[in-house]
Every structure is written in structure tokens, then in C-alpha cells.
Write a protein that holds these residues in place. Structure first.
Motif, PDB file in Angstrom:
ATOM      1  N   VAL A  24       4.360   3.080   1.186  1.00 34.06           N
ATOM      2  CA  VAL A  24       4.743   2.680  -0.079  1.00 34.06           C
ATOM      3  C   VAL A  24       6.153   3.031  -0.261  1.00 34.06           C
ATOM      4  N   ASN A  25       6.687   4.145   0.401  1.00 38.24           N
ATOM      5  CA  ASN A  25       8.195   4.201   0.276  1.00 38.24           C
ATOM      6  C   ASN A  25       9.141   3.124   0.837  1.00 38.24           C
ATOM      7  N   SER A  26       8.422   2.876   2.146  1.00 36.81           N
ATOM      8  CA  SER A  26       8.896   1.544   2.951  1.00 36.81           C
ATOM      9  C   SER A  26       9.062   0.361   1.817  1.00 36.81           C
ATOM     10  N   MET A  27       8.002   0.152   1.304  1.00 35.84           N
ATOM     11  CA  MET A  27       7.964  -0.952   0.413  1.00 35.84           C
ATOM     12  C   MET A  27       9.012  -0.852  -0.766  1.00 35.84           C
ATOM     13  N   ARG A  28       9.096   0.301  -1.436  1.00 34.10           N
ATOM     14  CA  ARG A  28      10.364   0.654  -2.317  1.00 34.10           C
ATOM     15  C   ARG A  28      11.709   0.172  -1.866  1.00 34.10           C
ATOM     16  N   GLU A  29      11.910   0.499  -0.773  1.00 34.69           N
ATOM     17  CA  GLU A  29      13.257   0.398  -0.034  1.00 34.69           C
ATOM     18  C   GLU A  29      13.496  -1.154   0.235  1.00 34.69           C
ATOM     19  N   ASP A  30      12.550  -1.647   1.024  1.00 32.47           N
ATOM     20  CA  ASP A  30      12.681  -2.969   1.635  1.00 32.47           C
ATOM     21  C   ASP A  30      12.461  -4.199   0.494  1.00 32.47           C
ATOM     22  N   LEU A  31      11.773  -3.958  -0.372  1.00 32.98           N
ATOM     23  CA  LEU A  31      11.199  -4.895  -1.261  1.00 32.98           C
ATOM     24  C   LEU A  31      11.721  -4.874  -2.540  1.00 32.98           C
ATOM     25  N   GLY A  32      12.718  -3.826  -2.827  1.00 31.36           N
ATOM     26  CA  GLY A  32      13.386  -3.713  -4.048  1.00 31.36           C
ATOM     27  C   GLY A  32      12.561  -3.354  -5.257  1.00 31.36           C
ATOM     28  N   LEU A  33      11.590  -2.298  -5.048  1.00 28.80           N
ATOM     29  CA  LEU A  33      10.588  -1.820  -5.794  1.00 28.80           C
ATOM     30  C   LEU A  33      11.032  -0.333  -6.223  1.00 28.80           C
ATOM     31  N   GLY A  34      12.130   0.096  -5.831  1.00 28.57           N
ATOM     32  CA  GLY A  34      12.522   1.628  -6.057  1.00 28.57           C
ATOM     33  C   GLY A  34      12.271   1.815  -7.564  1.00 28.57           C
ATOM     34  N   GLY A  35      11.758   3.292  -7.675  1.00 26.86           N
ATOM     35  CA  GLY A  35      11.584   3.686  -9.049  1.00 26.86           C
ATOM     36  C   GLY A  35      10.182   2.950  -9.877  1.00 26.86           C
ATOM     37  N   LEU A  36       9.557   2.210  -9.245  1.00 26.26           N
ATOM     38  CA  LEU A  36       8.365   1.854  -9.836  1.00 26.26           C
ATOM     39  C   LEU A  36       7.054   2.236  -9.292  1.00 26.26           C
ATOM     40  N   PRO A  37       6.008   2.479 -10.288  1.00 28.62           N
ATOM     41  CA  PRO A  37       4.716   3.041  -9.666  1.00 28.62           C
ATOM     42  C   PRO A  37       4.000   1.807  -9.077  1.00 28.62           C
ATOM     43  N   ILE A  38       3.917   2.055  -7.759  1.00 26.58           N
ATOM     44  CA  ILE A  38       2.964   1.134  -6.932  1.00 26.58           C
ATOM     45  C   ILE A  38       1.589   1.584  -6.705  1.00 26.58           C
ATOM     46  N   ARG A  39       0.754   0.584  -6.789  1.00 29.21           N
ATOM     47  CA  ARG A  39      -0.572   0.944  -6.334  1.00 29.21           C
ATOM     48  C   ARG A  39      -0.930   0.105  -5.239  1.00 29.21           C
ATOM     49  N   LEU A  40      -1.348   1.048  -4.046  1.00 27.35           N
ATOM     50  CA  LEU A  40      -1.731   0.475  -2.715  1.00 27.35           C
ATOM     51  C   LEU A  40      -3.090   0.727  -2.346  1.00 27.35           C
ATOM     52  N   ASN A  41      -3.959  -0.209  -2.275  1.00 33.54           N
ATOM     53  CA  ASN A  41      -5.699  -0.104  -2.262  1.00 33.54           C
ATOM     54  C   ASN A  41      -5.792  -0.582  -0.656  1.00 33.54           C
ATOM     55  N   LEU A  42      -6.693   0.148  -0.160  1.00 33.82           N
ATOM     56  CA  LEU A  42      -7.145  -0.097   1.431  1.00 33.82           C
ATOM     57  C   LEU A  42      -8.433  -0.790   1.367  1.00 33.82           C
ATOM     58  N   ARG A  43      -8.730  -1.672   2.169  1.00 32.94           N
ATOM     59  CA  ARG A  43      -9.989  -2.234   2.181  1.00 32.94           C
ATOM     60  C   ARG A  43     -10.481  -2.465   3.785  1.00 32.94           C
ATOM     61  N   SER A  44     -11.659  -1.685   4.158  1.00 31.96           N
ATOM     62  CA  SER A  44     -11.995  -1.900   5.528  1.00 31.96           C
ATOM     63  C   SER A  44     -13.171  -2.805   5.440  1.00 31.96           C
ATOM     64  N   ARG A  45     -13.026  -3.653   6.583  1.00 32.93           N
ATOM     65  CA  ARG A  45     -13.925  -4.701   7.010  1.00 32.93           C
ATOM     66  C   ARG A  45     -15.298  -3.907   7.278  1.00 32.93           C
ATOM     67  N   LYS A  46     -16.580  -4.245   6.730  1.00 29.31           N
ATOM     68  CA  LYS A  46     -17.728  -3.495   7.050  1.00 29.31           C
ATOM     69  C   LYS A  46     -18.151  -3.780   8.490  1.00 29.31           C
ATOM     70  N   ASN A  47     -18.696  -2.860   9.295  1.00 30.89           N
ATOM     71  CA  ASN A  47     -19.063  -3.087  10.454  1.00 30.89           C
ATOM     72  C   ASN A  47     -20.613  -3.832  10.462  1.00 30.89           C
ATOM     73  N   PRO A  48     -20.817  -4.899  11.039  1.00 30.77           N
ATOM     74  CA  PRO A  48     -22.195  -5.434  10.847  1.00 30.77           C
ATOM     75  C   PRO A  48     -23.240  -4.850  11.769  1.00 30.77           C
ATOM     76  N   PHE A  49     -22.823  -3.941  12.503  1.00 31.64           N
ATOM     77  CA  PHE A  49     -23.643  -3.159  13.179  1.00 31.64           C
ATOM     78  C   PHE A  49     -24.086  -1.794  12.806  1.00 31.64           C
ATOM     79  N   ASP A  50     -23.506  -1.343  11.647  1.00 33.83           N
ATOM     80  CA  ASP A  50     -23.917  -0.156  10.907  1.00 33.83           C
ATOM     81  C   ASP A  50     -25.035  -0.236  10.133  1.00 33.83           C
TER      82      ASP A  50
END
Length: 458
Positions: free
Chosen positions: A432-458
Motif C-alpha cells: 500500500v505504501n509503495s502504491m502511494r509513492e509510485d502511483l501518486g496516491l499519497g494521502g488517500l485511503p486505499i482499499r487492497l483486497n486479497l483473493r486466493s485461488r481455491k485448491n481443487p484438491f481441498d
């Protein structure tokens, strides 16, 4: 400004003006309470009564008072609301009967002769209300409209009274083009009014600052803390760009808020934050940053709004350099989830720094609403992973495959991969901090969601 004709609601305190305002706009926008004098500033909204469209203006109760007193300043705001209005609704309480105050202000309105007056006998439901409404004929303002703002009775009669006045002033209908491409929609969004809310603790100078921006005494101000009770939205333009300025009630620490009306005011401020795009937290430079300011800032960020912090009363601040650096350091510590929130110095009394405040507000809105191009986002993602690869949880490398921007307002991103549930919080903060610095999003609330691929063998 809206092309709709303006209709002003007048009357002494506690006759039901704000209830009538809410009825005409179709929602509970103005605070309503049994105690008199709840409304202090004039509030505007768009109303529709059958096929009549107009701008309705709620005002403070008319009271006889010294011009310098709070009641006197409230009355001056009510008188100013008549300027340029197409009509006025003079409201009396049919159940209470006529008072000397009603008679006094009816004479004053007749002498003014500025706009057509429609007499509204409110609370006229039932036999008692109907009989009481008959007294209103004595005011010499024509036939009263028997009305019940609480129950919605008398709307047809009010329409008949307003139609001859407002019909010639109705705006032409504009047909909207639904076939817009994405670029045109983005340009239209950028040209839309900036929804700018000013929040902070009581007596930070919010209303004074807005009056200075508008170059008029639009809001009631004074040394008394807590003058503003409900959120007031005002249409304005800065250098030709439309703005909806929202003044709000001061927010004290929850433990200190005991009065029911103050609780309603604070809830109204929170709703104003929900509907804003950019929120300016105004600090009193003579008091510095307090814990309550950080609580308000945290709430703004939790709601995903763009945040600016402004030190007001800078013209009377002592040891300015030390104060500014101290507040900046405290913000960095207290708002660890967001880095780079703009910190500005302003003076509502002198106008210092207000153009810079508006410039930063528009720039912040642009960053808050823009979408990062897919190519740029992927380049950043690859570089961030190369600089600092994700850790291996339990000896097994976490695989991060790609990223996409799900939405803006606030910027929201989704990362897809395997075993992302095992990703430590420290690495998410790095991204998130790298995103702020590199993409010009400093000072903004950033939402970062993580999605994992389901294991078909579970």
C-alpha cells in the motif's frame, strides 16, 4: 446556482418550518426537535410539488432581538434569504393560535413587499387545528393554506397557491444522453460539483471560513461555541468550477455529548461525511492537534473519503514553524494507516491560504476518482514484487499472480494469487505504501483486497 426558483420558509420558532421543509424535499434533511430555535442557518434543497419544481429554503425562526445577539444574527440570515426569492411561505401554528410575534412579522412582511407571500397555517389537522387556522385571516396576508407538515395534509392546496407564482418560472427540461462513452463519463464526473465538507471540533472557525470563501455572511457566526447545529450545503463556484460546500456541526468527544440535540447534530455531521468526496478537518491553530481531531480523521478515512487537514486561525498562531512541524509529526504518528495527508495553513478571518486549499481539494478529488491505467498498474506490481518478494510462510512461497483496480472513490484494488491468507500484514502495508509513492496516491485511503485461488484438491 440552481436555475430553479427559490421559495423561502419564514415564521417564528417552533411552528414546523423544518418539518415542512423535509416534507417538500421528500426526506429528513433538516433537524427537527420539540425545542424551539433548532435551525440557525438557512438550508436549501430541491423540492417538487406535483409538477412544480423549486428550490426550498429553510430559515431560522423570526425573533425580535438585538442585531449583535445570536438571535439577531439568525434573523439577519433569514432576511438575506428573501433576496432574489420567488415566493415566501409564512408559517403559523394553527393549534397555538396567533401570537404577537406572528402579527409583528406579518406586518413586517407586508411592509417589505419584496416577494409574494403564501400564508400557511401548519398543524391544522383535526377540529382544533382547523378552528385555530381561521385566526390566520386576521394577519391580512390572504387566505391561509390549511396544512399539516407532519401528516402531509394540504399539499394540493399549497400547490394551488404556489402554481400561479412558480409556473412561469419553471426551467426547461433537459434531455440527458445515455450513449456516453467511458471517457465522456469521466470528463463529466470531473466537471461535476466538488462535494467538499468542512468538519472539526466546535469553534474551530468552520462557518467563518465558508463565509470568507463565499465573500458573504451566509452562515451565522460568533464567539459562542456550537452555533451550527445541522449540516448546511451551499452551491458555489471557485474559479468557474462548481462546488457544493458543506458546513457541519462541531464534533466533540462522544463522552461529552449528552444533549439529545447535540447527538442529532453529530449524527448529521457523520452523514455529511458519508456524502462528501473531500473532507477538510479544520484545526484551531491556537489549540493545536488534539485526540478528537485524530478520531474525526480516522472516521473520514474509514468511510473512504479523501482527507485534507487545515490549520485555521494561522494569522494569530504563535511560533508557527514549531507548531506546523509538531502537527505534521503528530498526524504521521496518529494516522499510521495513511501517509502524506495534505496539511495546509489557512485563515478564515483574513482569507490567507483559501485559494491553495481549494486547489488542493480539486487535485485530491481527481486522484481519489481516477483509475490507474492497467499497464502502469502491472509495471508497478512487477517492480514492487522484484524489490521485495513476498515471504515464504512455513517454507512455501506465497504466489502473487496479478492485480486489478476494482473501483475508484476510494481507490480499490484486488490482488489474485495462491495462499494470500498467509500474507503478513507488514507486507500488505509495504504494498500500500509503495502504491502511494509510485502511483501518486499519497494521502488517500486505499482499499487492497486479497483473493486466493481455491485448491481443487481441498
Amino acid at each position: 446556482m440552481s436555475p430553479l426558483p427559490a421559495v423561502v420558509i419564514l415564521g417564528r420558532p417552533n411552528v414546523g418550518k423544518s418539518t415542512l421543509f423535509n416534507r417538500l424535499i421528500g426526506k429528513r434533511l433538516a433537524l427537527v426537535d420539540d425545542q424551539p430555535g433548532v435551525t440557525r442557518d438557512r438550508r436549501e434543497g430541491e423540492a417538487q410539488l406535483f409538477d412544480l419544481k423549486f428550490r426550498i429554503v429553510d430559515t431560522a425562526g423570526l425573533e425580535e432581538a438585538e442585531a449583535e445577539s445570536l438571535s439577531g444574527r439568525m434573523r439577519a440570515q433569514t432576511e438575506a434569504a428573501l433576496e432574489g426569492a420567488a415566493a415566501a411561505l409564512f408559517v403559523v401554528d394553527a393549534r397555538a393560535g396567533l401570537t404577537e410575534g406572528d402579527r409583528h412579522f406579518a406586518r413586517w412582511l407586508r411592509q417589505q413587499g419584496r416577494v409574494p407571500i403564501v400564508l400557511v397555517a401548519n398543524k391544522a389537522e383535526g377540529v382544533v387545528g382547523t378552528e385555530g387556522a381561521m385566526e390566520a385571516y386576521a394577519l391580512g396576508l390572504g387566505d391561509p393554506v390549511l396544512f399539516s407538515a407532519e401528516h402531509g395534509e394540504g399539499l394540493a392546496d399549497l400547490f394551488e397557491a404556489l402554481q400561479p407564482i412558480l409556473d412561469p418560472l419553471q426551467p426547461d427540461e433537459v434531455q440527458e444522453d445515455d450513449g456516453e462513452d467511458e471517457e465522456t463519463k469521466a470528463q463529466r464526473a470531473e466537471a461535476a460539483p466538488l462535494q467538499l465538507a468542512i468538519v472539526g471540533r466546535p469553534n474551530a472557525g468552520k462557518s467563518t471560513l465558508i463565509n470568507r470563501l463565499l465573500s458573504e455572511e451566509r452562515l451565522v457566526t460568533g464567539p459562542e461555541a456550537g452555533i451550527t447545529r445541522d449540516s448546511i450545503a451551499i452551491d458555489w463556484a471557485w474559479q468557474g468550477r462548481p462546488v457544493k460546500l458543506i458546513d457541519t456541526a462541531g464534533m466533540r468527544r462522544n463522552a461529552r455529548v449528552q444533549d439529545r440535540l447535540e447527538k442529532m447534530s453529530v449524527a448529521d455531521t457523520r452523514r455529511a461525511i458519508d456524502f462528501a468526496e473531500v473532507v477538510v478537518i479544520l484545526l484551531d491553530a491556537t489549540l493545536g492537534l488534539e485526540a478528537q481531531d485524530l478520531r474525526i480523521a480516522d472516521q473520514v478515512l474509514q468511510e473512504g473519503r479523501a482527507l485534507i487537514v487545515a490549520l485555521n486561525k494561522w494569522d494569530v498562531a504563535v511560533d508557527q514553524s514549531k507548531l506546523f512541524n509538531g502537527v505534521k509529526a503528530a498526524l504521521e504518528d496518529g494516522l499510521s494507516q495513511v501517509k502524506g495527508v495534505p496539511l495546509l495553513t489557512v485563515s478564515g478571518a483574513t482569507g490567507k491560504g483559501l485559494d491553495m486549499l481549494m486547489k488542493v481539494a480539486f487535485e485530491t478529488r481527481s486522484a481519489w476518482t481516477r483509475r490507474v491505467p492497467t499497464a502502469a498498474l502491472n509495471r508497478w506490481f512487477e517492480a514492487a514484487l522484484e524489490r521485495n518478494p513476498p515471504p515464504a510462510a512455513g517454507g512455501v512461497r506465497i504466489k502473487m499472480r496479478y492485480i486489478t483496480q476494482a473501483r475508484s472513490r476510494p481507490p480499490t484494488f484486488i490482488i489474485f494469487g495462491n495462499r494470500l491468507d498467509d500474507l503478513p500484514d507488514s507486507y500488505v502495508r509495504y504494498l500500500v505504501n509503495s502504491m502511494r509513492e509510485d502511483l501518486g496516491l499519497g494521502g488517500l485511503p486505499i482499499r487492497l483486497n486479497l483473493r486466493s485461488r481455491k485448491n481443487p484438491f481441498d
